[in-house]
Design a protein around this motif. Structure first.
Motif, PDB file in Angstrom:
ATOM      1  N   MET A   1      38.507  43.425  44.510  1.00 15.69           N
ATOM      2  CA  MET A   1      38.086  42.560  43.436  1.00 15.69           C
ATOM      3  C   MET A   1      36.439  42.208  43.662  1.00 15.69           C
ATOM      4  O   MET A   1      36.142  41.963  44.861  1.00 15.69           O
ATOM      5  CB  MET A   1      38.827  41.230  43.506  1.00 15.69           C
ATOM      6  CG  MET A   1      38.409  40.262  42.402  1.00 15.69           C
ATOM      7  SD  MET A   1      39.300  38.667  42.363  1.00 15.69           S
ATOM      8  CE  MET A   1      40.793  39.272  41.529  1.00 15.69           C
ATOM      9  N   SER A   2      35.778  42.345  42.639  1.00 15.78           N
ATOM     10  CA  SER A   2      34.370  42.295  42.656  1.00 15.78           C
ATOM     11  C   SER A   2      34.120  40.551  42.802  1.00 15.78           C
ATOM     12  O   SER A   2      34.651  39.886  42.396  1.00 15.78           O
ATOM     13  CB  SER A   2      33.420  42.901  41.597  1.00 15.78           C
ATOM     14  OG  SER A   2      33.660  42.284  40.439  1.00 15.78           O
ATOM     15  N   ALA A   3      33.094  40.266  43.109  1.00 17.71           N
ATOM     16  CA  ALA A   3      32.273  38.923  43.312  1.00 17.71           C
ATOM     17  C   ALA A   3      32.613  38.237  41.855  1.00 17.71           C
ATOM     18  O   ALA A   3      32.894  37.222  41.604  1.00 17.71           O
ATOM     19  CB  ALA A   3      31.103  38.867  43.969  1.00 17.71           C
ATOM     20  N   GLU A   4      32.046  39.228  40.956  1.00 12.83           N
ATOM     21  CA  GLU A   4      32.041  38.642  39.522  1.00 12.83           C
ATOM     22  C   GLU A   4      33.439  38.552  38.942  1.00 12.83           C
ATOM     23  O   GLU A   4      33.539  37.509  38.407  1.00 12.83           O
ATOM     24  CB  GLU A   4      31.100  39.746  38.551  1.00 12.83           C
ATOM     25  CG  GLU A   4      31.026  39.273  37.189  1.00 12.83           C
ATOM     26  CD  GLU A   4      30.286  38.128  37.245  1.00 12.83           C
ATOM     27  OE1 GLU A   4      30.531  37.292  36.466  1.00 12.83           O
ATOM     28  OE2 GLU A   4      29.322  37.893  37.993  1.00 12.83           O
ATOM     29  N   GLN A   5      34.364  39.468  39.317  1.00  9.52           N
ATOM     30  CA  GLN A   5      35.468  39.311  39.006  1.00  9.52           C
ATOM     31  C   GLN A   5      36.327  37.970  39.617  1.00  9.52           C
ATOM     32  O   GLN A   5      36.810  37.206  38.902  1.00  9.52           O
ATOM     33  CB  GLN A   5      36.677  40.516  39.260  1.00  9.52           C
ATOM     34  CG  GLN A   5      36.073  41.648  38.560  1.00  9.52           C
ATOM     35  CD  GLN A   5      37.069  42.833  39.145  1.00  9.52           C
ATOM     36  OE1 GLN A   5      37.088  43.072  40.218  1.00  9.52           O
ATOM     37  NE2 GLN A   5      37.512  43.947  38.164  1.00  9.52           N
TER      38      GLN A   5
END
Length: 81
Positions: free
Chosen positions: A1-5
């Protein structure tokens, strides 16, 4: 999971906490309305109120404090992500 997600998901959790806070406030308002109606119906300076009423109000206040704490913690975590 990305930081933005992750930020997005945490934002959604904060939105749910806002909903929970609103429901809790509505429940507390209903309990206060109940207290007022019972007090007015008895027309006494020291009306009888069920013990459960005070406990319910105390529990709602405690839950509100927990919700606020979770909100601050998640917001802080989200700002660090």
């Amino acid at each position: 999971m990305s930081a933005e997600q992750l930020r997005h998901e945490l934002g959604e959790v904060l939105g749910v906490l806002d909903d929970v806070r609103a429901h809790s406030a509505a429940a507390r308002e209903l309990l206060e309305d109940y207290r007022r109606v019972v007090t007015e119906a008895q027309a006494r300076t020291d009306p009888w109120l069920p013990d459960e009423l005070a406990r319910a109000v105390e529990q709602l206040d405690a839950n509100r404090a927990r919700i606020d704490g979770a909100d601050r913690m998640i917001d802080l975590y989200r700002s660090r992500v």
